[in-house]
Design an enzyme around this catalytic site. Sequence first.
Site, mmCIF file in Angstrom:
data_model
loop_
_atom_site.group_PDB
_atom_site.id
_atom_site.type_symbol
_atom_site.label_atom_id
_atom_site.label_comp_id
_atom_site.label_asym_id
_atom_site.label_seq_id
_atom_site.Cartn_x
_atom_site.Cartn_y
_atom_site.Cartn_z
ATOM 1 N N GLY A 6 5.220 12.038 -11.443
ATOM 2 C CA GLY A 6 5.956 12.094 -10.151
ATOM 3 C C GLY A 6 6.261 10.205 -9.345
ATOM 4 O O GLY A 6 7.328 10.194 -9.285
ATOM 5 N N THR A 7 4.668 10.043 -9.323
ATOM 6 C CA THR A 7 4.949 9.237 -8.050
ATOM 7 C C THR A 7 5.923 7.952 -8.671
ATOM 8 O O THR A 7 6.401 6.637 -8.623
ATOM 9 C CB THR A 7 3.385 9.010 -8.055
ATOM 10 O OG1 THR A 7 3.088 9.379 -7.509
ATOM 11 C CG2 THR A 7 3.315 7.756 -7.095
ATOM 12 N N ASN A 53 6.521 19.661 -0.590
ATOM 13 C CA ASN A 53 5.045 20.196 -1.243
ATOM 14 C C ASN A 53 3.842 20.956 -0.259
ATOM 15 O O ASN A 53 2.594 21.343 -0.690
ATOM 16 C CB ASN A 53 4.531 19.463 -2.188
ATOM 17 C CG ASN A 53 3.939 17.846 -1.015
ATOM 18 O OD1 ASN A 53 5.358 16.812 -0.791
ATOM 19 N ND2 ASN A 53 2.987 17.700 -0.907
ATOM 20 N N CYS A 86 -8.052 13.799 5.033
ATOM 21 C CA CYS A 86 -9.260 13.358 5.941
ATOM 22 C C CYS A 86 -10.130 12.331 6.064
ATOM 23 O O CYS A 86 -9.680 11.901 4.401
ATOM 24 C CB CYS A 86 -10.572 14.985 4.893
ATOM 25 S SG CYS A 86 -12.398 14.310 6.316
HETATM 26 N N1 PLP Z 1 5.941 14.750 -5.025
HETATM 27 C C1 PLP Z 1 6.042 15.320 -4.683
HETATM 28 C C2 PLP Z 1 7.045 16.552 -3.980
HETATM 29 C C3 PLP Z 1 4.748 15.873 -4.947
HETATM 30 O O1 PLP Z 1 4.083 17.322 -5.098
HETATM 31 C C4 PLP Z 1 3.974 15.235 -6.155
HETATM 32 C C5 PLP Z 1 2.545 15.605 -6.530
HETATM 33 O O2 PLP Z 1 1.419 16.409 -5.500
HETATM 34 C C6 PLP Z 1 4.350 14.157 -6.454
HETATM 35 C C7 PLP Z 1 5.903 14.072 -5.930
HETATM 36 C C8 PLP Z 1 3.717 13.601 -7.801
HETATM 37 O O3 PLP Z 1 3.966 13.153 -8.422
HETATM 38 P P1 PLP Z 1 2.598 12.883 -9.445
HETATM 39 O O4 PLP Z 1 1.135 13.969 -9.209
HETATM 40 O O5 PLP Z 1 2.585 12.856 -11.001
HETATM 41 O O6 PLP Z 1 2.655 11.583 -8.993
#
Ligand code: PLP
Length: 388
Positions: free
Chosen positions: A73-74, A154, A329
């Site tokens: 996702g990143t 998230n 943290c």
């Molecule tokens: N965007 C949101 C809303 C997320 O919750 C996350 C992961 O926690 C990410 C992006 C990043 O995804 P990834 O862990 O696949 O890089």
Amino acid sequence: MSQGPIYLDHAATTPVRPEVLEAMTPYFTARFGNPSSMHRFGREARVALDEARERVARCLGASADEVVFTSCGTESDNMALVGAWRAQRRKGRSAVVTTPIEHKAVLAVAHHLAEEGTTERLLAVDANGVVDDAAYDASLGEDTALVSVMWVNNEIGAVQDVPALAARAKAAGALFHTDGVQAFGKLAIDARTQPFDLLAISGHKIGAPKGIGALYVRRGTTLAPLMHGGAQDRGRRPGTENVAMAVGLAVAAELVVAEREAESARLVALRDRMEAGLLARVPDAVVHGRGARARAPHIVNVSVPGTDSESMLMALDLQGIAASGGSACQSGSVTASHVLSAIGVRNDLAIAAVRLSMGHETTVEEVDRAVQVFASLAAKARGLAGVA
Ligand code: PLP
């Protein structure tokens, strides 16, 4: 009642679904070809990759050429923001509009672009994390290159009205990206009827392994590539494709889309049961974002006054319950999460936040046990801290 460990951190990651693992396995061994190779091994891998792309596209209401596979996702968020911003800048638009409650995969990229010369506009959000309508409209101008608003937050599960926000951004001539990582499989997503240009998803949040994600790119949207080197994915994402992971993402996506309505209703019932149970046992607990009109079905973020998140998480873990904090943290000192700060949560409550997130395997019995354990640990922590 099960006494084994209880995993309530599905917003962080999920276990791989058996169907996903089974579908992927042959692509590590017998069907290991490089999809760019001419021979039969290559052709077999190419077919699997093309099919996986078709299947993921179908789950999004998209065409195969609108799906780019990424590593997570990143990466999808980075590709959307940096790629769209670079392409839009050439047209004289350089401002990026986003929210202060985005995941760092968006927020840090927007900050990075600000260092490169863009104007960054952070939108006001209300106490439930919902974008302020007037501030939103005021942020859209002739210089706006890109708007990036996450669909589901998230940490607190706040849901934005992405279709409406996207329509207004597009009317102002800007591109609209949404981080759909926590929304995909939980909310109805359909690129045919919802006018977002770019949407990021991640495999490991939906029962595929870590290391695979995708970016939906509406046909006609120009993105400058982040990487250079090969012609894979029509130059949008060079590098030999990860066929097994693409197959895994396709299977997981089909499962969550097929199960979405029933599973979301089940999770809403679990979420409401958990919140009602927590509030009955700890009446002054605060559930963040609870007042929002639309909320994600799987996330509960709760603070008990007089406790702290780190001690609660360690105590929960000792009792076999895996949760996570709403606070980060850093170098020994607990700081409030940027999301809770942005929605105006008091610091003492923000540093007490615990996120409990449910998923496919979560049961009623697990929720009841988690509530009971959480409440008794909170009472103990407050007793130790001298709070009545
Ligand atoms: N965007 C949101 C809303 C997320 O919750 C996350 C992961 O926690 C990410 C992006 C990043 O995804 P990834 O862990 O696949 O890089």
